[in-house]
Design a protein around this motif. Sequence first.
Motif, PDB file in Angstrom:
ATOM      1  N   GLU A 123      18.690   5.383  -7.741  1.00  9.37           N
ATOM      2  CA  GLU A 123      17.858   4.880  -6.637  1.00  9.37           C
ATOM      3  C   GLU A 123      16.391   4.769  -7.044  1.00  9.37           C
ATOM      4  OE1 GLU A 123      18.706   3.424  -3.783  1.00  9.37           O
ATOM      5  OE2 GLU A 123      20.755   3.661  -4.517  1.00  9.37           O
ATOM      6  N   ASP A 124      15.903   5.715  -7.848  1.00  5.06           N
ATOM      7  CA  ASP A 124      14.524   5.634  -8.329  1.00  5.06           C
ATOM      8  C   ASP A 124      14.348   4.419  -9.230  1.00  5.06           C
ATOM      9  OD1 ASP A 124      13.793   7.952  -6.964  1.00  5.06           O
ATOM     10  OD2 ASP A 124      14.300   9.238  -8.660  1.00  5.06           O
ATOM     11  N   LEU A 125      15.308   4.174 -10.103  1.00  4.49           N
ATOM     12  CA  LEU A 125      15.259   3.012 -10.975  1.00  4.49           C
ATOM     13  C   LEU A 125      15.290   1.733 -10.145  1.00  4.49           C
ATOM     14  CD1 LEU A 125      15.272   1.725 -13.788  1.00  4.49           C
ATOM     15  CD2 LEU A 125      17.776   1.942 -13.762  1.00  4.49           C
ATOM     16  N   ARG A 126      16.112   1.726  -9.139  1.00  2.00           N
ATOM     17  CA  ARG A 126      16.205   0.538  -8.272  1.00  2.00           C
ATOM     18  C   ARG A 126      14.896   0.280  -7.549  1.00  2.00           C
ATOM     19  NH1 ARG A 126      20.217  -0.119  -3.253  1.00  2.00           N
ATOM     20  NH2 ARG A 126      19.425  -2.110  -2.552  1.00  2.00           N
ATOM     21  N   GLU A 127      14.222   1.318  -7.101  1.00  4.38           N
ATOM     22  CA  GLU A 127      12.914   1.153  -6.444  1.00  4.38           C
ATOM     23  C   GLU A 127      11.894   0.547  -7.400  1.00  4.38           C
ATOM     24  OE1 GLU A 127      11.479   4.711  -4.581  1.00  4.38           O
ATOM     25  OE2 GLU A 127      13.382   5.030  -3.536  1.00  4.38           O
ATOM     26  N   ILE A 128      11.884   1.019  -8.644  1.00  5.80           N
ATOM     27  CA  ILE A 128      10.971   0.459  -9.639  1.00  5.80           C
ATOM     28  C   ILE A 128      11.314  -1.007  -9.891  1.00  5.80           C
ATOM     29  CG2 ILE A 128      10.248   0.554 -12.061  1.00  5.80           C
ATOM     30  CD1 ILE A 128      10.668   3.637 -11.861  1.00  5.80           C
ATOM     31  N   TYR A 129      12.595  -1.296 -10.029  1.00  2.00           N
ATOM     32  CA  TYR A 129      13.040  -2.673 -10.251  1.00  2.00           C
ATOM     33  C   TYR A 129      12.575  -3.581  -9.106  1.00  2.00           C
ATOM     34  CZ  TYR A 129      16.111  -6.692  -9.952  1.00  2.00           C
ATOM     35  OH  TYR A 129      16.585  -7.962  -9.804  1.00  2.00           O
ATOM     36  N   GLU A 130      12.777  -3.152  -7.876  1.00  4.36           N
ATOM     37  CA  GLU A 130      12.380  -3.960  -6.714  1.00  4.36           C
ATOM     38  C   GLU A 130      10.874  -4.206  -6.699  1.00  4.36           C
ATOM     39  OE1 GLU A 130      14.282  -5.486  -4.508  1.00  4.36           O
ATOM     40  OE2 GLU A 130      16.181  -4.653  -5.209  1.00  4.36           O
ATOM     41  N   MET A 131      10.094  -3.186  -7.011  1.00  4.24           N
ATOM     42  CA  MET A 131       8.643  -3.325  -7.035  1.00  4.24           C
ATOM     43  C   MET A 131       8.217  -4.306  -8.123  1.00  4.24           C
ATOM     44  SD  MET A 131       5.583  -2.167  -8.667  1.00  4.24           S
ATOM     45  CE  MET A 131       6.184  -0.835  -9.657  1.00  4.24           C
ATOM     46  N   VAL A 132       8.796  -4.171  -9.314  1.00  4.26           N
ATOM     47  CA  VAL A 132       8.446  -5.063 -10.426  1.00  4.26           C
ATOM     48  C   VAL A 132       8.865  -6.497 -10.113  1.00  4.26           C
ATOM     49  CG1 VAL A 132       9.008  -5.604 -12.843  1.00  4.26           C
ATOM     50  CG2 VAL A 132       8.450  -3.260 -12.183  1.00  4.26           C
ATOM     51  N   LYS A 133      10.052  -6.650  -9.546  1.00  3.24           N
ATOM     52  CA  LYS A 133      10.575  -7.974  -9.229  1.00  3.24           C
ATOM     53  C   LYS A 133       9.687  -8.718  -8.235  1.00  3.24           C
ATOM     54  CE  LYS A 133      13.900  -8.587  -6.301  1.00  3.24           C
ATOM     55  NZ  LYS A 133      15.117  -8.641  -5.531  1.00  3.24           N
ATOM     56  N   ASN A 134       9.100  -7.985  -7.311  1.00  2.00           N
ATOM     57  CA  ASN A 134       8.336  -8.617  -6.243  1.00  2.00           C
ATOM     58  C   ASN A 134       6.862  -8.846  -6.564  1.00  2.00           C
ATOM     59  OD1 ASN A 134      10.509  -8.899  -4.433  1.00  2.00           O
ATOM     60  ND2 ASN A 134      10.361  -6.736  -3.932  1.00  2.00           N
ATOM     61  N   ARG A 135       6.422  -8.465  -7.741  1.00  2.00           N
ATOM     62  CA  ARG A 135       5.027  -8.656  -8.134  1.00  2.00           C
ATOM     63  C   ARG A 135       4.932  -9.729  -9.202  1.00  2.00           C
ATOM     64  NH1 ARG A 135       1.756  -3.788  -8.255  1.00  2.00           N
ATOM     65  NH2 ARG A 135       0.168  -5.271  -8.898  1.00  2.00           N
ATOM     66  N   ASN A 136       3.819 -10.458  -9.203  1.00  4.15           N
ATOM     67  CA  ASN A 136       3.622 -11.506 -10.199  1.00  4.15           C
ATOM     68  C   ASN A 136       2.858 -11.045 -11.425  1.00  4.15           C
ATOM     69  OD1 ASN A 136       4.985 -13.532  -8.808  1.00  4.15           O
ATOM     70  ND2 ASN A 136       3.203 -13.933  -7.536  1.00  4.15           N
ATOM     71  N   ASN A 137       1.966 -10.086 -11.248  1.00  9.59           N
ATOM     72  CA  ASN A 137       1.220  -9.595 -12.406  1.00  9.59           C
ATOM     73  C   ASN A 137       0.876  -8.131 -12.210  1.00  9.59           C
ATOM     74  OD1 ASN A 137      -1.093  -9.649 -10.674  1.00  9.59           O
ATOM     75  ND2 ASN A 137      -1.355 -11.800 -11.175  1.00  9.59           N
ATOM     76  N   PHE A 138       0.536  -7.494 -13.330  1.00  9.69           N
ATOM     77  CA  PHE A 138       0.264  -6.065 -13.338  1.00  9.69           C
ATOM     78  C   PHE A 138      -0.970  -5.801 -14.188  1.00  9.69           C
ATOM     79  CE2 PHE A 138       4.766  -6.729 -12.831  1.00  9.69           C
ATOM     80  CZ  PHE A 138       5.096  -5.881 -11.783  1.00  9.69           C
ATOM     81  N   SER A 139      -1.763  -4.864 -13.756  1.00  7.86           N
ATOM     82  CA  SER A 139      -2.898  -4.438 -14.562  1.00  7.86           C
ATOM     83  C   SER A 139      -2.363  -3.558 -15.694  1.00  7.86           C
ATOM     84  CB  SER A 139      -3.892  -3.646 -13.712  1.00  7.86           C
ATOM     85  OG  SER A 139      -3.363  -2.368 -13.405  1.00  7.86           O
TER      86      SER A 139
END
Length: 73
Positions: free
Chosen positions: A41-57
């Motif tokens: 579930e923690d991995l899935r939360e990270i995946y969802e967050m990464v999937k929904n963002r276009n760029n990262f600092s």
Amino acid sequence: MDLSKQSPENVDFMIEEIKTKLRMVNVDAMKAEHFNSSEYEDLREIYEMVKNRNNFSPNEMQAIASELGSLRK
């Protein structure tokens, strides 16, 4: 793909998607077999967050990599 069900295939899919989206250099350090199924579930939360963002600092990428590292076996 139904990510609500825990499976090795889903873990592999999420890891590959995270690596692609973040353009991670050291991809050999992140393999699906390195992750505990109890942390799904923690991995899935990270995946969802990464999937929904276009760029990262750079700091965000470092934080994500650190969090993924803490989920490893």
